[in-house]
Structures are given as structure tokens and as C-alpha cells.
Write an enzyme that holds these catalytic residues in place. Structure first.
Site: not given
Ligand code: GAL
Length: 820
Positions: A436, A512
Site C-alpha cells: 500500500e 491482503e
Molecule cells: C491494510 C494494511 C495493513 C493493516 C490493515 C488493517 O491496509 O496494509 O498493514 O494496516 O490495513 O486493516
């Protein structure tokens, strides 16, 4: 790897033998010339020094004596004042700054810490070479030897080494001093503090292998033979290389000798007949011993475990391992180990992976930085594929003092070290250059993505590179996503289809997913789907229907994973809770650790664990009921019951009365993956679920009963025999039961721990994200009826006893053994 610019090219075959680099000790190997000494003991540490403490004359007598790996901040106390950040978390969609109290774990990791170690190294003689190797140092290490500055690094997660040949003194005491500085606002989570990974010294002959210079691939694999390609870099004259390959039983299966030393190094192609392939199900490892000779004298030797496996990423087909289409059933993991903080501990990591095996998980993403060597060794051995990540920031900042300060000077060096030190692990099947990164915006971002990916390709042409992208629309328009070998989507389930069509690669990775939040054993009513839901007790509901504004509940990912062959898998945020980032309570004290895990900070599975297990673990039955059935005061009120199971349908009974049969259906993502009885009225007693096969025949059953008052403490160790090495740990789950032996799911008793014999009390954790009890004190409250005590072996074998007491409760005792 060639540039993959259309879907067909992505069918390029990626073959690899992974390699685990092991520096060998001459003592152990008899004839070997390299020697690695890990500097574990007798470190002096202080984080209250004003000024510099590198001089040999500096008196560190008053400092604390510690062992390394060491995390100075995990001992607390928790306090909202540490690293309090008044910021808007832009990537979470915030526009106005507000006070974030537990964002980095509310532990005292900010500031300067010094470590000093006095050592003599008998094996170092004038004329030899010596390297000082750091597996990671949090952060900005400044390194001094015998009063002189010999090196420094920026990023706390990087591996690096310093040539100390000219600074180490043979036959005498040497003093190593390391200064570490953690700035405020430098992290989005708890980064830990100090020498949290190993520090070692490698002594070599002048004729020796280059550090991290050996690279093994398997360019050809057939059923009957695999070609093992070994490239090694070495220094010295008249040298030649001999490689011996052994199978998992230690039998020599192939050898090779190369005398033509080219300027670029050695290259050998050795054939292994009838290769056993590495996979998560069969993590078969070979061992290669590479030896360097000069005039028949052994000068250097590396012993390496490696696997043989074939990976392919193909448009419209997806990912295959050894010819079999395989989806990533992965979890993202932060590097902290809950109550141990970030100090590397193999027993703790092995336990995590054991829990993840039971989950049916086959892959891990080291979010958002370089994994420890220990974790990769375990992933090789235990069978987990690995997505090794590097950065959470490039040039555009997420936090004021983040990695952007280092990018220009260090990005290439950081990646080179990551790749060279780990590219031989069979577990690694993909690299990630970023998560991100705000550089998803702007033309320079595309240039950076390409720059980093090219470094990966140069150093390791066998694996593709991804970036976890959250700005999916943007990366579709700008071309950022097209540059990548693998387009990784973070969340954004609604954009998968469009991204698949718009990107050229022909597949999508859920780099993710989910970010569903829950607190173990806590249930909230009414049971409804919600985003950013907050409650007065700062907990999240374990009905698994609550997520962040940018994320979603698990079932929405499952639909894509199951229905779209071009989705190559997912890495769920996260396998375990971690310190810091207590979303949705970033602004609410005392929340100080995350709610995202399928298991809590103590490693105890939450309900959500079983939702994933019911899909991922094909070997075992899953039949899990929630919530617990101790709802005094809710009599007659609607208390929905969910069952997470691999069976298609089941009948629920409350005190023998049928609540009807539920069958998985396509009515909604939840109906497809969970069995839900939404109208159950609570009455104390027994909840029973009977799973049914296709013909309606009962095939399995489970019960949950209303428990009485806590009566007795019960201890359940993960391992009863541990190794007397001063590091091994047994994890004992502590719970309380009533007079009839029924678990008490809401108990919060304060318990005290005593360890005697050949072990010491190390820490405890109850998984409560709001608890301010510090882990290393031998007392803690139960959270939802449970906690975990960590008992550490000393280096003397013997019996170990843990006794757990609590007011008004029958004590619990467990006897463990530690063996040499
Ligand atoms: C994502 C990020 C993670 C964590 C997660 C929590 O956007 O890559 O590191 O912050 O959100 O939802």
C-alpha cells in the site's frame, strides 16, 4: 525473469530449488574452515545513556546484563504516552488528525538503546577474514568495534554484515558496541526495539565463499531427474568447489566438482535422480554441502538444506506448484510474537506454525518487512509457502519518520541482502516490494515499482514480484498495476473482476484480505453486520460480522476464491493478533493490540479460526459452535447460534428441542459458508449440533454447556518435553472449569504463576487487547476464561513444575521435562 507483458507470457515457468544458508562451525564439522559464533550471551544493555558509549574505556558495569535476541520495550509498562501520534491515518480514509494512543503498542520503544559485548574469538588469527552479521537491529544501528565506528544501517528489518577483518584483534578481548535509535512516528505498528535478532561473527579463510553469494536453482525437473544448478561466488586463488548432495535421510545422492573458476564465480549442474519434490504437504529437504578447496586443502564449507519444486504463474490458470493448481490459503503475519515482543524465538514461531497447520493454512506473508531466517527455516521444514515482503513505504511517507527517509540510499542494498540471504529457501514462492505504498500515485511511483522489481529479477530470476495495492482504481488507470508480475489487491473485493479485466497478467492475488475484527470469546447483540463498530468495553464481537470501512468479512473473499479460477489465493489479515494498530479503537485507550487475528495475541484460536479451518483443512473435521452458552440475564432473549463446519448441514438442539436444520445455500455469502440459527432464545443448559450427511444421516456432533462457577484451574501444555538450551519454551494454556469439569467461558480470575526446577517463568498473555498487565509479571487475569503461560527451559536438563493459583480456586500443576 523476462518482462511479462501479456497474459500468455505469464505462463513462463519458474523452477527453483530453495536453499537454506547455514554457516557451519568448524568444531561441529571437523574439517570446515568457516566458523560462525552467535553472540547470544553477556550483552550489557542500557537505554538511559546520555551521550556515547562506544569507547573501550566506557564502564558498563551498572548496565543490565541481557541475552540477545532482546527486545527492550516489551517489558513495558504500557502507557498511552509512548509514541502517541496525533495524525490522520490517510490510508484508513481519515481526513482529520486525532490522537492515536496504542498505535505502536503503547510500549516504550522510542529512544536510544546501547548494547555492548566483550568477546574473544580464538578461531580468528591474523590472515583470516571476519564478518559481523546482523539478522536485524531495530533500528538505525551504529556499530563500533574497539572504540571505532565500523558501520551503520537504516532499516530495522534488514539483514546486513560488516567486514571486520581489519578491526578485530586476534587473541585478545574485543568490545562491540551498538547504538540503536527508534524515532517517534516511525511505524504504524509495534516495531520492537533493540537487537531483536541474532548477531554473529563468521571467521573465514581468505579463500572462501562470499557471504550470501551461493545461489541454487533447479532449472529442469522431471519425474526421473532434477538438475540442481549451483552458482557460488568465492575469493582466492587456485581454488575449486566440490558439492555433495544428500537426501533427507543423509544418504549421498549426487556430487559434483568444478575446477574452472571463472571471474563470475563457480557454476555446477548436478543431477539428482528421482527427486522428491518439496510442497506444503511433503516438505522434503535435501542437503547440499559446498566445499571450497585450494591445493587439496579444505578452505570453506557451507551446509544448506534445500528443496526441489516447480512454481508456475499462468494467465487464466493461476498458480501451480509441482504441476498442481494450488490456491494460497495464506495469512499475513507481523513479526512480533505477542508476549515475547519481537525477540526472535524459534519455539514461539514453531508453535505459531503448528497452529496454522491445523488451520489448513499453506502460506505466509511477512507483512510488511523481511522475515527472520528462523521463520523461513521453519516454513521450509514444516511446509508453508512464503510471500517475503520488504517495505511498507517507498519515497512517499505514511508516517513522519518511516522508511521514506532511507529509500534513496538503502532500497537497493536492502533488497539485495533480502534476496541473496533468503533466495535459496524453497518456501519462498513470491517476493513483494511494497505494501500500500502511497507511491501508487504519480508517474514516479511506476518508475520505482519497476526499479525494485528489476532488482528482484536481477538477483533472482525465478520468482515473481507483487505489491499489495489498495488504490486499485488508480493503479488500473495509471499502469502501476500492469508493471507488476503479480497484481496484489488489498481488500477491494468489488474491484476484483474489473482489475482482472484491466490488468494484463491474467490473474489476481488477494495479497491482503478480510481485516475482520473480533475479540476471543466476546459476543455482542443484536447480531448484525457492521463496519468500524465500537463498544464501551473496547472489544469486538466474535460473531465475525465486523470489519473496517475499507475491508470486509471473510465470506466475501471466499466467494471470489471459490468462483474465480483466476484468483490465485488470499493472505488474510491476520493469522494472529499483533501489538499495536488496535483498529477500530486506534483512538481509545487502553486498546493497544490488534483485533484482526484468527487467533488472539496469546495464540488461542478465536471462532474465526474455525471458519477458515472449515474451508482450508481438508484432512480434519471442523464442527465449531458459537457463542458460548453462559448468558445469565439473557434468558428468553434472541441469542443467535452459528456453526462453522465442513459439513453442509446440521440440526441444532437447545436442551433437546430442535431449532431446525440449517443447510449451506447461496442466499448470501454468510449462508454459503456458515450455518446460522438467528432466532434462538437463550435458556441455560446444552446447545447441541448434529452434522448431517447428504442423506440426512447424523455423522458428527458437538455440544456447548452452561458452566457453573469457576472451581478448578486446568493446565494444558503444547509440549511436555522441551530442550534444555536456555531458549526453548512450553506454552501452557490455562483455563478454569466448574465442579463438573465444564469450561467457564467468561471467567476473569486473577491467577499467579510459580515455576520451579529446570525452567523459568517467561511471560503470560490472555489475548485481551485492552489489558495493561505486563507480560513478564507472574500474575494475570483470565480473559474469556483462558490465558497462556510461557515457561522457558534453562540450559540444565531436569524436571520443571508450573503451579497456577487463584483465590478460591483449586490450583493447577503441570510437570514438564527439559532434556539436553
Ligand atoms: C491494510 C494494511 C495493513 C493493516 C490493515 C488493517 O491496509 O496494509 O498493514 O494496516 O490495513 O486493516
Amino acid at each position: 525473469m523476462k518482462k511479462m507483458n501479456n497474459k500468455l507470457l505469464l505462463a513462463s515457468v519458474i523452477l527453483l530449488a530453495g536453499f537454506l544458508h547455514v554457516g557451519c562451525s568448524s568444531a561441529k564439522m571437523g574439517s570446515a574452515a568457516s566458523n560462525t559464533t552467535v553472540l547470544n550471551n553477556n550483552w550489557k544493555f542500557s537505554n538511559t545513556v546520555n551521550g556515547d558509549a562506544y569507547s573501550n574505556n566506557f564502564n558498563d558495569d551498572a548496565w543490565q546484563t541481557v541475552t540477545v535476541p532482546h527486545d527492550w520495550a516489551i517489558y513495558g509498562p504500557f502507557d498511552k504516552k509512548w509514541d502517541m501520534q496525533k495524525v490522520a491515518i490517510v490510508q484508513n480514509g481519515e481526513t482529520e488528525a486525532s490522537e492515536k494512543t496504542g498505535r505502536t503498542g503503547a510500549l516504550p520503544h522510542i529512544g536510544t538503546g546501547w548494547y555492548r559485548n566483550t568477546f574473544t574469538l580464538p578461531q580468528f588469527k591474523v590472515g583470516k577474514k571476519a564478518l559481523l552479521v546482523f539478522d536485524g537491529a531495530m533500528s538505525e544501528p551504529q556499530v563500533y568495534l574497539n572504540g571505532k565506528k565500523i558501520g551503520q544501517w537504516g532499516y530495522g528489518y534488514s539483514y546486513f554484515y560488516i567486514d571486520i577483518t581489519n578491526d578485530i584483534i586476534a587473541g585478545k578481548e574485543n568490545i562491540l558496541a551498538v547504538k540503536l535509535t527508534n524515532k517517534e512516528y516511525s511505524s504504524r505498528w509495534y516495531p520492537g526495539a533493540g537487537l531483536y535478532r541474532n548477531v554473529s561473527i563468521v571467521v573465514k579463510e581468505p579463500e572462501s565463499f562470499e557471504q550470501w553469494g551461493t545461489y541454487i536453482t533447479t532449472p529442469v525437473i522431471t519425474k526421473s531427474a532434477a538438475t540442481i544448478n549451483i552458482k557460488a561466488k568465492a575469493t582466492g586463488n587456485t581454488i575449486y568447489m566440490v558439492t555433495t548432495i544428500k537426501d533427507a535421510k543423509g544418504k549421498v545422492v549426487a556430487t559434483g566438482t568444478t575446477k574452472d573458476f571463472a571471474t563470475k564465480g563457480f557454476e555446477q549442474n548436478i543431477t539428482v535422480a528421482n527427486p522428491n519434490l518439496w510442497s506444503p504437504e511433503t516438505p522434503y529437504l535435501y542437503t547440499a554441502t559446498t566445499q571450497l578447496f585450494a591445493d587439496s586443502t579444505l578452505k570453506d564449507e557451507e551446509i544448506t538444506k534445500f528443496g526441489i519444486r516447480e512454481i508456475k504463474y499462468e494467465a487464466n490458470k493461476g498458480f501451480s506448484l509441482n504441476g498442481k493448481i494450488t490456491k494460497f490459503k495464506g495469512v499475513c503475519l507481523h513479526h512480533d510474537l505477542g508476549p515475547l515482543g519481537t525477540a526472535v524465538n524459534k519455539a514461539a514461531m514453531r508453535r505459531q506454525l503448528t497452529i496454522l497447520k491445523d488451520l489448513g493454512c499453506n502460506a505466509i506473508r511477512s507483512s510488511h518487512n523481511m522475515p527472520s531466517f528462523e521463520q523461513l527455516e521453519l516454513a521450509d521444514e514444516m511446509g508453508f509457502m512464503f510471500l517475503a515482503e520488504s517495505f511498507d513505504e517507498w519515497v512517499k511517507p505514511k508516517v513522519e519518520n518511516g522508511y521514506h527517509r532511507f529509500f534513496d540510499e538503502y532500497a537497493e542494498k536492502d533488497l539485495v541482502n533480502l534476496i541473496r540471504a533468503t533466495r535459496n529457501h524453497p518456501c519462498i514462492v513470491m517476493w513483494s516490494s511494497g505494501n500500500e505504498v502511497p507511491d501508487q500515485y504519480g508517474a514516479e511511483g511506476i518508475v520505482r515499482a519497476k526499479f525494485l522489481q528489476d532488482i528482484f529479477h536481477r538477483e533472482d530470476p525465478t520468482r515473481p514480484v507483487t505489491v499489495g495495492m489498495d488504490q486499485v482504481k488508480q493503479t488500473m488507470q495509471s499502469g502501476f498495476g500492469s508493471v507488476l508480475d503479480i497484481p496484489g489487491l488489498n481488500y477491494r473485493v468489488h474491484l476484483y473482476e474489473e482489475a482482472y479485466k484491466s490488468f494484463p497478467q491474467g490473474f489476481i492475488l488477494g495479497s491482503e484480505t478480510a481485516s475482520t475484527v473480533s475479540s476471543r470469546g466476546i459476543y455482542k447483540f443484536p447480531v448484525v453486520q457492521a463496519k468500524e463498530k465500537q463498544y464501551d468495553d473496547l472489544q469486538c464481537s466474535s460473531y465475525d460480522l465486523e470489519a473496517c470501512s475499507w475491508s470486509n468479512v471473510p465470506d466475501e473473499d471466499f466467494v471470489l476464491q471459490d468462483d474465480k479460477p483466476w484468483v490465485i489465493g488470499e493472505f488474510v489479515w491476520t493469522g494472529f493478533d499483533y501489538l499495536g494498530e488496535p483498529t477500530p479503537y486506534d483512538e481509545k485507550w487502553p486498546s493497544r493490540s490488534s483485533y484482526f487475528g484468527m487467533a488472539d495475541l496469546a495464540g488461542i484460536p478465536k471462532d474465526r479460526f474455525y471458519l477458515y479451518r472449515s474451508r482450508w483443512n481438508k484432512e480434519a473435521e471442523t464442527l465449531h459452535i458459537l457463542p458460548h452458552w453462559n448468558w445469565e440475564g439473557r434468558e428468553g432473549q434472541t441469542t443467535p447460534v452459528f456453526v462453522y463446519t465442513n459439513y453442509d448441514s446440521a440440526e441444532l438442539f437447545v436442551n433437546g428441542k430442535s431449532m431446525g436444520i440449517q443447510k449451506k445455500s447461496n442466499a448470501s455469502p454468510q449462508n454459503r459458508y456458515r450455518l446460522m440459527w438467528m432466532d434462538v432464545k437463550y435458556e441455560p443448559g446444552t446447545l447441541k449440533v448434529v452434522a448431517l450427511d447428504k442423506n440426512g444421516k447424523a455423522v458428527a456432533q458437538e455440544e456447548v454447556k452452561t458452566a457453573g462457577a469457576p472451581y478448578k484451574i486446568v493446565l494444558n501444555p503444547d509440549r511436555e518435553t522441551i530442550t534444555a538450551d536456555g531458549e526453548d519454551i512450553s506454552f501452557i494454556t490455562v483455563s478454569v472449569v466448574d465442579k463438573n469439569g465444564l469450561p467457564c467461558p467468561t471467567a476473569t480470575n486473577q491467577l499467579d504463576f510459580t515455576v520451579t526446577g529446570a525452567g523459568t517463568y517467561r511471560a503470560a498473555c490472555n489475548g485481551d487487547a485492552t489489558s495493561l498487565e505486563i507480560f513478564h509479571e507472574p500474575t494475570m487475569k483470565l480473559f474469556s476464561g483462558k490465558l497462556v503461560v510461557l515457561v522457558k527451559a534453562t540450559d540444565k536438563p531436569g524436571d520443571i513444575k508450573l503451579e497456577v493459583k487463584g483465590d478460591g480456586l483449586q490450583s493447577g500443576v503441570v510437570n514438564l521435562k527439559s532434556k539436553s
